[in-house]
Write a protein that holds these residues in place. Sequence first.
Motif, PDB file in Angstrom:
ATOM      1  N   ALA B 122     -40.072 -18.083  -9.120  1.00 38.88           N
ATOM      2  CA  ALA B 122     -39.850 -18.242 -10.552  1.00 38.88           C
ATOM      3  C   ALA B 122     -39.210 -16.968 -11.088  1.00 38.88           C
ATOM      4  O   ALA B 122     -39.174 -15.948 -10.407  1.00 38.88           O
ATOM      5  N   GLY B 123     -38.724 -17.036 -12.312  1.00 36.70           N
ATOM      6  CA  GLY B 123     -38.139 -15.847 -12.927  1.00 36.70           C
ATOM      7  C   GLY B 123     -36.643 -15.788 -12.718  1.00 36.70           C
ATOM      8  O   GLY B 123     -36.035 -16.702 -12.138  1.00 36.70           O
ATOM      9  N   ILE B 124     -36.052 -14.695 -13.192  1.00 41.48           N
ATOM     10  CA  ILE B 124     -34.598 -14.535 -13.079  1.00 41.48           C
ATOM     11  C   ILE B 124     -34.276 -13.201 -12.434  1.00 41.48           C
ATOM     12  O   ILE B 124     -33.172 -12.718 -12.513  1.00 41.48           O
ATOM     13  N   GLU B 125     -35.272 -12.612 -11.762  1.00 43.10           N
ATOM     14  CA  GLU B 125     -35.061 -11.294 -11.184  1.00 43.10           C
ATOM     15  C   GLU B 125     -34.560 -11.397  -9.747  1.00 43.10           C
ATOM     16  O   GLU B 125     -34.182 -12.444  -9.284  1.00 43.10           O
ATOM     17  N   ARG B 126     -34.647 -10.295  -9.051  1.00 42.66           N
ATOM     18  CA  ARG B 126     -34.056 -10.134  -7.725  1.00 42.66           C
ATOM     19  C   ARG B 126     -34.307 -11.308  -6.767  1.00 42.66           C
ATOM     20  O   ARG B 126     -33.372 -11.816  -6.152  1.00 42.66           O
ATOM     21  N   GLY B 127     -35.572 -11.716  -6.650  1.00 39.75           N
ATOM     22  CA  GLY B 127     -35.896 -12.795  -5.720  1.00 39.75           C
ATOM     23  C   GLY B 127     -35.126 -14.064  -6.039  1.00 39.75           C
ATOM     24  O   GLY B 127     -34.541 -14.703  -5.162  1.00 39.75           O
ATOM     25  N   ALA B 128     -35.119 -14.407  -7.322  1.00 37.83           N
ATOM     26  CA  ALA B 128     -34.444 -15.636  -7.748  1.00 37.83           C
ATOM     27  C   ALA B 128     -32.930 -15.512  -7.590  1.00 37.83           C
ATOM     28  O   ALA B 128     -32.259 -16.442  -7.131  1.00 37.83           O
ATOM     29  N   THR B 129     -32.370 -14.342  -7.932  1.00 42.71           N
ATOM     30  CA  THR B 129     -30.909 -14.210  -7.832  1.00 42.71           C
ATOM     31  C   THR B 129     -30.466 -14.187  -6.369  1.00 42.71           C
ATOM     32  O   THR B 129     -29.421 -14.724  -6.039  1.00 42.71           O
ATOM     33  N   LEU B 130     -31.289 -13.607  -5.488  1.00 40.15           N
ATOM     34  CA  LEU B 130     -30.914 -13.603  -4.065  1.00 40.15           C
ATOM     35  C   LEU B 130     -31.060 -14.986  -3.445  1.00 40.15           C
ATOM     36  O   LEU B 130     -30.293 -15.358  -2.565  1.00 40.15           O
ATOM     37  N   ALA B 131     -32.047 -15.758  -3.917  1.00 37.02           N
ATOM     38  CA  ALA B 131     -32.219 -17.119  -3.388  1.00 37.02           C
ATOM     39  C   ALA B 131     -30.999 -17.979  -3.711  1.00 37.02           C
ATOM     40  O   ALA B 131     -30.591 -18.811  -2.912  1.00 37.02           O
ATOM     41  N   MET B 132     -30.410 -17.762  -4.894  1.00 35.55           N
ATOM     42  CA  MET B 132     -29.265 -18.598  -5.283  1.00 35.55           C
ATOM     43  C   MET B 132     -27.923 -18.005  -4.848  1.00 35.55           C
ATOM     44  O   MET B 132     -26.903 -18.673  -4.856  1.00 35.55           O
ATOM     45  N   ARG B 133     -27.959 -16.737  -4.450  1.00 32.35           N
ATOM     46  CA  ARG B 133     -26.737 -15.970  -4.206  1.00 32.35           C
ATOM     47  C   ARG B 133     -25.705 -16.694  -3.324  1.00 32.35           C
ATOM     48  O   ARG B 133     -24.539 -16.741  -3.627  1.00 32.35           O
ATOM     49  N   TYR B 134     -26.138 -17.233  -2.197  1.00 36.42           N
ATOM     50  CA  TYR B 134     -25.186 -17.820  -1.240  1.00 36.42           C
ATOM     51  C   TYR B 134     -25.247 -19.342  -1.213  1.00 36.42           C
ATOM     52  O   TYR B 134     -24.827 -19.971  -0.248  1.00 36.42           O
ATOM     53  N   ALA B 135     -25.786 -19.938  -2.291  1.00 37.56           N
ATOM     54  CA  ALA B 135     -25.949 -21.392  -2.325  1.00 37.56           C
ATOM     55  C   ALA B 135     -24.614 -22.100  -2.550  1.00 37.56           C
ATOM     56  O   ALA B 135     -23.746 -21.597  -3.257  1.00 37.56           O
ATOM     57  N   ASP B 136     -24.481 -23.268  -1.897  1.00 37.97           N
ATOM     58  CA  ASP B 136     -23.327 -24.136  -2.156  1.00 37.97           C
ATOM     59  C   ASP B 136     -23.670 -25.119  -3.264  1.00 37.97           C
ATOM     60  O   ASP B 136     -22.831 -25.532  -4.042  1.00 37.97           O
ATOM     61  N   GLU B 137     -24.947 -25.549  -3.267  1.00 35.24           N
ATOM     62  CA  GLU B 137     -25.404 -26.506  -4.271  1.00 35.24           C
ATOM     63  C   GLU B 137     -26.764 -26.048  -4.777  1.00 35.24           C
ATOM     64  O   GLU B 137     -27.450 -25.276  -4.119  1.00 35.24           O
ATOM     65  N   ALA B 138     -27.137 -26.552  -5.943  1.00 35.17           N
ATOM     66  CA  ALA B 138     -28.422 -26.158  -6.516  1.00 35.17           C
ATOM     67  C   ALA B 138     -29.165 -27.376  -7.027  1.00 35.17           C
ATOM     68  O   ALA B 138     -28.562 -28.302  -7.573  1.00 35.17           O
ATOM     69  N   ILE B 139     -30.467 -27.371  -6.789  1.00 33.50           N
ATOM     70  CA  ILE B 139     -31.325 -28.393  -7.385  1.00 33.50           C
ATOM     71  C   ILE B 139     -32.160 -27.686  -8.436  1.00 33.50           C
ATOM     72  O   ILE B 139     -32.898 -26.746  -8.129  1.00 33.50           O
ATOM     73  N   MET B 158     -26.893 -18.799 -14.925  1.00 31.12           N
ATOM     74  CA  MET B 158     -26.829 -17.795 -13.857  1.00 31.12           C
ATOM     75  C   MET B 158     -26.146 -18.357 -12.619  1.00 31.12           C
ATOM     76  O   MET B 158     -25.415 -17.646 -11.929  1.00 31.12           O
ATOM     77  N   LEU B 159     -26.373 -19.637 -12.321  1.00 31.02           N
ATOM     78  CA  LEU B 159     -25.702 -20.262 -11.179  1.00 31.02           C
ATOM     79  C   LEU B 159     -24.187 -20.228 -11.380  1.00 31.02           C
ATOM     80  O   LEU B 159     -23.422 -20.141 -10.423  1.00 31.02           O
ATOM     81  N   ASP B 160     -23.768 -20.305 -12.637  1.00 28.15           N
ATOM     82  CA  ASP B 160     -22.338 -20.292 -12.945  1.00 28.15           C
ATOM     83  C   ASP B 160     -21.748 -18.892 -12.983  1.00 28.15           C
ATOM     84  O   ASP B 160     -20.545 -18.737 -13.153  1.00 28.15           O
ATOM     85  N   SER B 161     -22.603 -17.863 -12.907  1.00 25.44           N
ATOM     86  CA  SER B 161     -22.040 -16.512 -13.027  1.00 25.44           C
ATOM     87  C   SER B 161     -22.481 -15.552 -11.930  1.00 25.44           C
ATOM     88  O   SER B 161     -21.722 -14.681 -11.529  1.00 25.44           O
ATOM     89  N   LYS B 162     -23.708 -15.713 -11.407  1.00 27.62           N
ATOM     90  CA  LYS B 162     -24.250 -14.700 -10.511  1.00 27.62           C
ATOM     91  C   LYS B 162     -24.155 -15.059  -9.020  1.00 27.62           C
ATOM     92  O   LYS B 162     -24.552 -14.271  -8.185  1.00 27.62           O
TER      93      LYS B 162
END
Lengths: 236, 271
Positions: B122-139, B158-162
């Motif tokens: 949860a959250g928008i910090e490091r863990g969350a940004t790294l989890a989404m960092r190399y994603a092709d798709e998001a749920i 964030m998915l659209d920018s980070k």
Amino acid sequence: MDATPQVARQQVRMRGRSYVAFVFSPVVPVVSWLAEIDATLGKSPGFFTGKPVVLDLSAVDLSQAAIAHLVGSLAERNIRILGIEGVDESKLGANLPPLLTGGRACAITHVEPKTPPVQEKNKDKTKLPSLLLESPVRSGQSIVFAEGDVTVLGSVGSGAEIVAGGSIHIYGTLRGRAMAGINGNSAARIFCQKIEAELLAIDGYYQTADEIADSLRNRPAQAWLEGEMLRITALN
Amino acid sequence: MAKVLVVTSGKGGVGKTTSTAALGAALAQMGQNVVVIDFDVGLRNLDLVMGAERRVVFDLINVVQGVAKLPQALIRDKRLENLWLLPASQTRDKDALTEEGVKRVIADLKTKFDWILCDSPAGIERGATLAMRYADEAIIVTNPEVSSVRDSDRIIGMLDSKTARAERGERVEKHLLVTRYDSARAARGEMLSIDDILEILATPLLGIVPESQDVLRASNVGCPVTLNAASSAPARAYTDAVRRLMGEAVEMTVPVERKGLMDRLLRRRAA
């Protein structure tokens, strides 16, 4: 910088504003330098009227009396001096323009008759500053565009904000904050297809969600400034 | 080509981990090679929900830091042989994750699996940004209530920018998964309706998972709901969602509990 005291509220609203000023750098002999100014004025009278003019005296060493005389000579030619640069503050008496520091050089339309108005016109035509966003603005995003209008093709989420120098147009639901006319543009307006805004502001005057009438909610609306009152009305 | 999917939400407690396990298991049941990665370093849960907590030796941090090799850290599911788990470390925190390390691990996993599911903290910090960092798709997992929806909106931004894709000027395809949905309460206006959520988030719907006791029961026994109670309403919702992920056109419905007459009579008496 201008400071407008307001009677109704006890706060003084301070706003920053920058202008491009002409810088005159007189050279010795000052008499022949003045003759050149006269030649320019001869070609286009009133060229300097209403333009901020700054005097840079770093190239000459003038006494306080000489500075006063120079300022007076320019005043005779209808050139009023906004401030003086490149001189020791002690040389400027109370009747002289203030010392200016921290100026930065920038491009300026060349001091030649007739060309500047044409250039300005061109600028208006080619560079109508506006920002078009083709996707929704999400919570936490902040769009700042001080140069002009912002148009959003989509919604602005709760917790998002749009800050614009001009007007704001939202073709979707406005759930976040919209601040228009931030550079003192009281003619700016905010338009949206559906209003559920957290805050609306124009030129520093604002209303929060609490103050927005329930009857407007979920309808197309616009906000504009009437004097010092922020007005919000339905668009249909 | 392997697909990297991040399961994210912004808000905590909406069902990211439960959904990651259920979707991963459903994908594996369809014959896909799947790995689920727990990015919640320091507060790991995915191992519990998958029932693998007693077999954790090495974890994501060990692999990122080069202490262990990837095959040493991967845990194979006991029920499905093509479902794997890469657990998080419970003793470290999210600062131990590095962008380079995560990139390397995901690139490595891409050569071995069809689907890589990243369970975001949860959250928008490091863990969350790294989890989404190399994603092709998001749920994006959302509950039908305003705070969850607003947090999801933030995460979509964030998915659209980070993400690495966004920075390359590409899109991260986004899917909305509404969990803990109660049709009756939504009809009474006690919950946001699906239409309200879609209107606010402007993101395509992947599935609607109904509120159900089966979900909690499955988590408690450490078995993804799609395996533990495959015919239950939430399991069918997850399975439908997975079929949509794989490109099938499945009609969008809210699965309801199948109750026999005896069931209803018994339940009424019990209540």
